[in-house]
Design an enzyme around this catalytic site. Structure first.
Site, PDB file in Angstrom:
ATOM      1  N   ARG A 248      17.508  81.581  44.108  1.00  0.00           N
ATOM      2  CA  ARG A 248      16.164  81.487  44.254  1.00  0.00           C
ATOM      3  C   ARG A 248      15.774  79.914  44.623  1.00  0.00           C
ATOM      4  O   ARG A 248      16.322  79.118  44.197  1.00  0.00           O
ATOM      5  CB  ARG A 248      15.141  81.927  43.139  1.00  0.00           C
ATOM      6  N   GLU A 277       8.720  79.325  51.467  1.00  0.00           N
ATOM      7  CA  GLU A 277       9.077  80.159  52.725  1.00  0.00           C
ATOM      8  C   GLU A 277       8.162  80.545  53.378  1.00  0.00           C
ATOM      9  O   GLU A 277       7.377  81.271  52.745  1.00  0.00           O
ATOM     10  CB  GLU A 277      10.181  81.043  52.100  1.00  0.00           C
ATOM     11  N   HIS A 296      16.597  82.829  54.189  1.00  0.00           N
ATOM     12  CA  HIS A 296      16.547  83.956  52.917  1.00  0.00           C
ATOM     13  C   HIS A 296      17.208  85.203  53.420  1.00  0.00           C
ATOM     14  O   HIS A 296      16.714  86.352  53.465  1.00  0.00           O
ATOM     15  CB  HIS A 296      15.316  84.120  52.306  1.00  0.00           C
TER      16      HIS A 296
END
Length: 331
Positions: A248, A277, A296
């Site tokens: 993460r 993000e 991601h």
């Protein structure tokens, strides 16, 4: 009858298997769908039919996500909700559902193998110097690597893997096959079958970093793991070491990582997750050399949907029998 909130896409793909599992579990299903109009909401009477809800990727990454969340909150008879993603502790409505006694489970582990494969790929790409060669290719330049600029043998290098689970374990096995020295980080002590040469706890990470050539982050984001990679820990690593983060964004201090890459303290990095993000266009990470960025999406694989569905079906059988559920989230 058991009211179940499902996407139309899930029923179209897995409807036959769903019916077989339900029959075997002694359940008669009353399937509820969200309205086709993403701005519309289910009537309260329809919400009250729902005892089980399944959040699949086609809901999570669509305009219907907000409607799905609103429906969960409004579903006064909801007993169990299953989510495709493992990181549900970050969802604002989760404490509300837990306070109501709703059982929450996830398909954690369904995408572990693809994430591990991505991490292995970038370990090899960075370790073998592919960013340099790809840059030369884009410039149409023939630039063989000679002398001191050649990449070091991976055999004999040390990798620290923070998080020895569905991601860390496959990477560890591959690293061992390459002849690397593998150090695992997790809460539990080392077991004979663990594919590591050493196992330590997170508190021991600072003393291990001076030995490492690579750090792989594959752990959940918790109070304990937030910013475990920071200015101080980066300074403890060997100069020129590599960092791979498929965990993460909050596990690593992004500003500290950027500074370490610019100074050469970090020699290379693969980052799949970020503090913000999408990654802002002005981030220096986009243009730093020896950095691989993925949006991601380290877990991207066509098999994830099937694996996630299998976990849900297994839990559906357990739920009908009143048994413990796999990957149950607790407060």
């Amino acid at each position: 009858m058991t009211g179940m909130l499902l996407s139309k896409g899930f029923v179209a793909t897995f409807g036959q298997q769903l019916n077989e599992v339900a029959r075997g579990a002694g359940l008669v299903l009353d399937i509820v769908h969200l309205p086709d109009d993403a701005q519309a909401r289910l009537a309260q009477a329809d919400c009250d039919r729902i005892e089980v809800a399944l959040q699949t990727r086609d809901i999570r990454f669509s305009e219907h996500y907000r409607s799905f969340v609103d429906t969960l909150i409004a579903a006064r008879n909801l007993k169990w909700a299953h989510f495709h993603s493992a990181a549900i502790e970050q969802l604002a409505f989760v404490p509300l559902l837990l306070a109501r006694g709703v059982r929450l489970t996830t398909s954690a582990g369904s995408d572990g193998e693809p994430v591990a494969q991505t991490a292995i790929t970038t370990l090899l790409m960075l370790g073998r110097g592919f960013p340099r060669w790809l840059d030369a290719q884009h410039r149409k330049r023939w630039e063989p690597v000679r002398g001191a600029a050649q990449p070091r043998d991976l055999r004999g290098q040390t990798i620290v893997i923070v998080g020895m689970g569905n991601i860390g374990n496959p990477v560890a096995r591959f690293a061992q096959a390459l002849g690397m020295h593998v150090i695992g980080i997790r809460r539990k002590l080392r077991a004979p079958e663990d594919p590591v040469h050493e196992m330590h706890t997170l508190s021991e990470l600072p003393k291990l970093l001076p030995r490492c050539d690579w750090v792989l982050l594959a752990c959940p984001l918790t109070q304990e793991t937030r910013y475990i990679i920071n200015t101080q820990t980066l300074a403890l690593m060997k100069k020129g070491a590599g960092l791979i983060n498929v965990a993460r964004g909050g596990v690593a201090d992004e500003a500290a990582v950027i500074a370490a890459l610019k100074s050469g303290q970090l020699g290379c990095a693969h980052l799949d997750v970020f503090e913000t993000e999408p990654l802002p266009a002005e981030s220096p990470l986009w243009t730093l050399p020896n950095v691989i960025l993925t949006p991601h999406t380290a877990s991207a694989s066509s098999g994830n949907v099937r694996r996630g569905a299998e976990i849900f079906f297994s839990n559906l059988e357990k739920w009908a029998r009143g048994e413990l559920l796999k990957n149950e989230h607790r407060a």
